[in-house]
Enzyme design. Sequence first.
Site, PDB file in Angstrom:
ATOM      1  N   GLY A  57       0.758  -1.359  -0.021  1.00 34.98           N
ATOM      2  CA  GLY A  57       0.137   0.008   0.037  1.00 34.98           C
ATOM      3  C   GLY A  57       0.764   1.207   0.169  1.00 34.98           C
ATOM      4  O   GLY A  57       1.919   1.132   0.296  1.00 34.98           O
ATOM      5  N   HIS A 226      -0.573   1.190   9.991  1.00 34.62           N
ATOM      6  CA  HIS A 226      -1.682   1.458   9.206  1.00 34.62           C
ATOM      7  C   HIS A 226      -2.811   2.111  10.238  1.00 34.62           C
ATOM      8  O   HIS A 226      -4.107   1.878  10.179  1.00 34.62           O
ATOM      9  CB  HIS A 226      -2.181   0.315   8.579  1.00 34.62           C
ATOM     10  N   GLY A 423       7.750  34.359  19.296  1.00 34.44           N
ATOM     11  CA  GLY A 423       7.625  33.861  20.680  1.00 34.44           C
ATOM     12  C   GLY A 423       8.722  33.267  21.496  1.00 34.44           C
ATOM     13  O   GLY A 423       8.689  32.766  22.603  1.00 34.44           O
ATOM     14  N   THR A 471      18.321  36.846  17.280  1.00 34.25           N
ATOM     15  CA  THR A 471      18.743  38.243  16.849  1.00 34.25           C
ATOM     16  C   THR A 471      19.145  38.820  18.396  1.00 34.25           C
ATOM     17  O   THR A 471      20.117  39.595  18.493  1.00 34.25           O
ATOM     18  CB  THR A 471      17.644  39.218  16.383  1.00 34.25           C
ATOM     19  N   SER A 472      18.284  38.845  19.624  1.00 31.33           N
ATOM     20  CA  SER A 472      18.762  39.474  20.596  1.00 31.33           C
ATOM     21  C   SER A 472      19.875  39.125  21.210  1.00 31.33           C
ATOM     22  O   SER A 472      20.717  39.570  21.599  1.00 31.33           O
ATOM     23  CB  SER A 472      17.504  39.132  21.733  1.00 31.33           C
TER      24      SER A 472
END
Length: 598
Positions: A57, A226, A423, A471-472
Site C-alpha cells: 500500500g 496503518h 515567541g 537576534t537578541s
Amino acid sequence: MPLAKHWNFNKDEDLVLSNLKGFVHSNPEVKLIPSEKVIFNPNSDTSKKVCLISGGGAGHEPLHGGFVGDGLLDAAVSGTIFASPSTKQIMAAIKTKSNKDKGTLVITKNYTGDVLHFGLVVERAKSEGYNVDMIPVADDVAVGREQNKMVGRRGLAGTAIVHKVLGAASQTTGGDLKSIVGLGHAINNNMVTIGASLDRTSVPGKNGDEIEFTGSNEAELGLGIHNEPGQKLSPIPNIDALIDDMYHKLLSPEDKDRHYVEFDLKNDDYALLINNIGGTSSLELYAIAEHVVNKLPLSKKPSRVLISDFVTSLNSPGFSITLLNLSNISKSDDTSFDSKDILSFLDAPTNAPGWKPKHFKPESWDKSEHTQYVDTPMKHENQVTSTLKIDGSSFASSLKNSLEKLLKEEPKITHYDTVVGDGDCGETLAAGANAILDALKNDSSFKSNLSDPVATLSKITEIVEDNMGGTSGGIYSIYLTALVKNLQKAEQVDTKSIAQALYDALYDGLFKYTKARVGGRTLIDTLQPFVDTLHNSGNLKDSVSQAKKSCDETRNLQAKFGRASYVNDDEFKSEEGGIPDPGAVGLLAIIEGFVESV
C-alpha cells in the site's frame, strides 16, 4: 481530536498516481507504468542477477518506489493508501523486470492483504515458468506470539534493511535465487523493531472523524503503520523512560511471548536503524537518536547507525528502533554470508533516492576510537583582565537582582512576543539570565574575578554567546563585546567613564552592525535613550526614566526590523494600550533591576 488538514486536491484525482508521476520527474533513472502504478529500473540487467520486486500500500514513502535503483529494488508496485496492489499490478511488475532463468524474489511486508495478493501472483508466475520466491518481512515485537498465532509479526522499518541488503547482495555477488532467499530469511529472523508515536496518522481525503487520534497528553507504543492501535502511555513519557521501555520489549528474554531474537548483550555485533515514521522533525529525530544510542543496553557500539525516514505512516509523528543481530547471521544455517558481508551490503552505494544514509568507507566505522566529540579551540583562550577595581559583592548583588527581575518579567515578554513575533524572546533572555545566575553561584573563577569589571563583563559576554541565540543574543553579544573593549580604556571606574564606555560601545560598536535606532520598535528603544541620557547628564535616575518612557512608546510603533516587521498592524493593537516591544521590555527589566540595587 486534532484537526487533520491536507491540501485540497482535485475531486477525482488519484493521489497515489500523482505521487508516483511527481516522483519520476525527479529521478531520470526510473520509469513508470501509470496504469499499474509500477516503478522500475530500466537499467538493471536481471539476466545476470536475481530480480527483486517489492510493493504494498501507499503511505509508507519512500517505501517502496523510493528504493528502486541500482543495488536495491528492480521494481516496486503501489496499491492505494494502506491497501495492497492488485494481482494484475503485481504481475505487470514481474513481467516487466523478471528473467525466468536467473530468478525473482518478491519481498512483502507481513500483512494479510499483501501476503495473499503477492503470494497468488507468485504461484501464477511459477505456472508460467518463472523461477520466483517470496519473503514476507516480519520484524515487529509489539505483537506477541499468542495474540497472532495465525498471522505472525508485522513488517515495519526492518523492511528497508531487507531491501538494501538483498539488493546489494544480488547486484554485487550475482548469487542465485536460493542464496538470496536464504540471506533474506537470515536477516528477517534476526531483526526486531518497535515503534512509538505521539499520534495516529491522518489520511488525505478521509474524514478525520474516522480516525481515533491519541489524546493531547498521550503517546502510543507498539502501534502499527496503518493506524493499528498500540499501548496508550499517559502522560507522554520522558524520552529516556520511553526508550528504556522500547529496549526492554526488543531485547528482554523474560517476555517469552515477544522474545523473538536472542542477543548476547555483551558480545554480539549489531546494526541500529532509527526510523522516522513520518511526522517527526529532523531536529527531534536526531535528538532522539542521541538518546537511543546513549541508552543502548548492548556493550558494543553499533557496527552501523542508520537514521532516516525509511518506512513511514504518512504524517504520524513517531519513530521506531530496529536492531539487526549481525553475530547471529554469521551462525545462521540459512546463509553462507557473514556479518562482514552484511555490512558491505549496507555500505554499498545506490542511486535509489529513498535510501538516504550516505556511503562511508568501512574503515570510518571500524575505527576503535569512535569518539567524535572534540574540545573547542576557544576553551583555553586567555581571560581578559584589567587593573580596574570595583566592589565585587555589591556588583554581584546588583547583577543578581537585575537578572531575577528579568525572569519575573519573562512570561509577560513571552506573551508579547507570541503576539507580535516568533515567541522566543522571553525564553532567549531567560536562558541567558539563568546561565549567568548559575555562574554567579557555581563558577569559582567567575566569582573570584567579580572585583575586576572587565574580566566580569568578558565572562558574561562569553556566557551570553553560549546561551542566547537569535537576534537578541547577537545584539547583546556585540554590545557587551564592544563594552569590554571600551571599558579597558578607562583609567578608573566612575559614572563618567562608564557612561563613555556605554556610549562608545553603542555608537562605535553595535551601530556598525544594525540599522535599528530609536523608533524602530526594538530593544534599541530602551538602550539608546538610557545611554544617551547617562552620557549627556550623568544622572542615572533620569537615564532609567528616559529608557522607560521610550520603551512604553513602542506600544504605538510599527516594527521596522526583525520578524515583527512582517506582522500586521492590527496585531500590535490587539490588547488595550497596545503591545510594547518584547526586547525593549526585557532590557528595561535588566536596567531597572540593576539600578534598584545600586
